[in-house]
Design an enzyme around this catalytic site. Sequence first.
Site, short mmCIF file in Angstrom:
data_model
loop_
_atom_site.label_atom_id
_atom_site.label_comp_id
_atom_site.label_asym_id
_atom_site.label_seq_id
_atom_site.Cartn_x
_atom_site.Cartn_y
_atom_site.Cartn_z
N GLN A 78 0.85 -1.20 0.00
CA GLN A 78 0.00 0.00 0.00
C GLN A 78 0.89 1.25 0.00
O GLN A 78 2.09 1.18 0.28
CB GLN A 78 -0.89 0.00 1.25
CG GLN A 78 -0.13 -0.16 2.55
CD GLN A 78 -0.96 -0.83 3.65
OE1 GLN A 78 -2.20 -0.80 3.66
NE2 GLN A 78 -0.26 -1.47 4.59
N TYR A 100 -9.65 5.09 19.71
CA TYR A 100 -9.69 3.80 19.00
C TYR A 100 -8.83 2.75 19.70
O TYR A 100 -9.29 1.67 20.05
CB TYR A 100 -9.21 4.02 17.57
CG TYR A 100 -9.14 2.75 16.75
CD1 TYR A 100 -7.97 2.00 16.71
CD2 TYR A 100 -10.24 2.31 16.03
CE1 TYR A 100 -7.90 0.83 15.96
CE2 TYR A 100 -10.18 1.13 15.28
CZ TYR A 100 -9.00 0.41 15.25
OH TYR A 100 -8.93 -0.76 14.51
N GLN A 101 -7.53 3.11 19.97
CA GLN A 101 -6.61 2.10 20.51
C GLN A 101 -7.06 1.64 21.91
O GLN A 101 -6.96 0.46 22.25
CB GLN A 101 -5.19 2.64 20.61
CG GLN A 101 -4.74 3.53 19.47
CD GLN A 101 -4.33 2.78 18.21
OE1 GLN A 101 -4.49 1.58 18.11
NE2 GLN A 101 -3.83 3.54 17.24
N ASP A 145 1.11 -0.03 13.89
CA ASP A 145 1.55 1.25 14.44
C ASP A 145 1.96 1.11 15.91
O ASP A 145 2.61 2.00 16.46
CB ASP A 145 0.44 2.29 14.28
CG ASP A 145 -0.89 1.76 14.82
OD1 ASP A 145 -1.76 1.43 14.00
OD2 ASP A 145 -1.03 1.65 16.06
N GLU A 169 1.69 -8.43 11.80
CA GLU A 169 1.43 -7.28 10.91
C GLU A 169 2.04 -7.59 9.54
O GLU A 169 3.21 -7.99 9.46
CB GLU A 169 2.07 -6.02 11.51
CG GLU A 169 2.24 -4.83 10.54
CD GLU A 169 0.96 -4.31 9.95
OE1 GLU A 169 0.04 -3.95 10.73
OE2 GLU A 169 0.84 -4.29 8.71
N ASP A 191 1.44 -12.57 6.84
CA ASP A 191 -0.01 -12.63 6.64
C ASP A 191 -0.66 -13.38 7.81
O ASP A 191 -0.30 -14.53 8.10
CB ASP A 191 -0.27 -13.36 5.32
CG ASP A 191 -1.76 -13.42 4.99
OD1 ASP A 191 -2.09 -13.58 3.81
OD2 ASP A 191 -2.58 -13.30 5.93
N ASP A 202 -6.94 -5.49 14.68
CA ASP A 202 -6.84 -4.05 14.43
C ASP A 202 -6.53 -3.85 12.96
O ASP A 202 -5.40 -3.57 12.57
CB ASP A 202 -5.74 -3.47 15.31
CG ASP A 202 -5.45 -2.02 14.98
OD1 ASP A 202 -4.35 -1.53 15.31
OD2 ASP A 202 -6.33 -1.37 14.36
N TYR A 225 -12.25 9.53 11.56
CA TYR A 225 -12.70 8.40 10.74
C TYR A 225 -13.98 8.82 10.02
O TYR A 225 -14.75 9.64 10.54
CB TYR A 225 -12.97 7.16 11.62
CG TYR A 225 -11.72 6.44 12.07
CD1 TYR A 225 -10.48 6.71 11.51
CD2 TYR A 225 -11.78 5.46 13.05
CE1 TYR A 225 -9.33 6.04 11.93
CE2 TYR A 225 -10.64 4.77 13.48
CZ TYR A 225 -9.42 5.08 12.89
OH TYR A 225 -8.29 4.41 13.31
N1 LIG Z 1 -4.38 1.08 14.37
C1 LIG Z 1 -4.85 2.02 13.43
C2 LIG Z 1 -6.29 1.93 13.11
C3 LIG Z 1 -6.60 1.05 11.96
N2 LIG Z 1 -8.01 0.85 11.84
C4 LIG Z 1 -8.79 1.69 11.03
C5 LIG Z 1 -10.24 1.59 11.19
C6 LIG Z 1 -11.11 2.02 10.06
C7 LIG Z 1 -10.56 3.09 9.21
N3 LIG Z 1 -11.39 3.40 8.08
C8 LIG Z 1 -9.14 2.83 8.80
C9 LIG Z 1 -8.23 2.32 9.88
#
Ligand SMILES: NCCCN[C@H]1CC[C@@H](N)CC1
Length: 291
Positions: A34, A64-65, A89, A109, A140, A159, A227
């Site tokens: 990517q 999020y985390q 990350d 990862e 993978d 994640d 997001y």
């Molecule tokens: N650890 C980073 C977050 C990765 N998750 C995401 C959730 C949905 C989003 N559209 C893109 C990344």
Amino acid sequence: SSGKVVYFNNPMWPGEAHSIKVEKILYKEKSEFQEVLVFESLTYGKVLVLDGIVQLTEKDECAYQEMITHLPLCSIQSPKTVLVVGGGDGGVLREVCRHSSVTHVDICEIDKMVIDVSKKYFPELAVGFEDPRVHLHVGDAVEFLKCTSEGKYDAIIVDSSDPVGPAQELVEKPFFVTLAKALRPGGVLCNMAESMWLHTHLIQDMISICQQTFASVRYAWTSVPTYPSGLIGFILCSKEGEPVDFVNPINPIEKVEGTAKHIRELRFYNSEMHKAAFALPAFLKREVKLL
Ligand SMILES: NCCCN[C@H]1CC[C@@H](N)CC1
């Protein structure tokens, strides 16, 4: 170049775009999988973008985390072995390592460039890789899980990025079957599960697969301003064994907060946010059949 506004529009959210003002582009390369972009924004700190999709910003990554990690880990008694799928990350690792009961963390990862870029530009997240309990596997996750012994993990956190690139196979049934096999009885799974405003069909498909594969399935969500639609959901599953009550955390945050001194304090997660995360709006309950 500085001042340019970066638009992220994508078939995952047709007809809408999201823009963040770019102060300075810090990194832009193509990995094997990517395009990896890092830029300094005006108001959200540094931003990580994969194939034009915002993955995290320094300002709101905590939501999020912390939620994707503590919703599962605070729902079971003293989790010991944890698998993180994706998460290159390091942010989820940082959160997992707050739990003093954890003795072994595997992370799988697929893209090494994400790890290297995070270590260089997001040290506050990559700190997760420094914990001696963490074991990194670059590859993978579908292959990794095929070689994983049965019932190895107390918790698995997926994640992932959106299922439109390297993460496509992480929302398909065969993968969930291997996840269930890798969990011990009573173990918990937490997957990133998109947006209730944008992806109810995908959410329904994932929930149906999980309901065929796990004893109980719940949906939770949190606010992440950068997001698409400003929020993100999580699917939480528990394998048959002692029933898991996701909504009333038995491994409370106070215990979690008291450990891992070297990691900064929690910014988003607490027990009230944990409980609130499972409250769902009327349209979602109608559109998504949840047990
Ligand atoms: N650890 C980073 C977050 C990765 N998750 C995401 C959730 C949905 C989003 N559209 C893109 C990344």
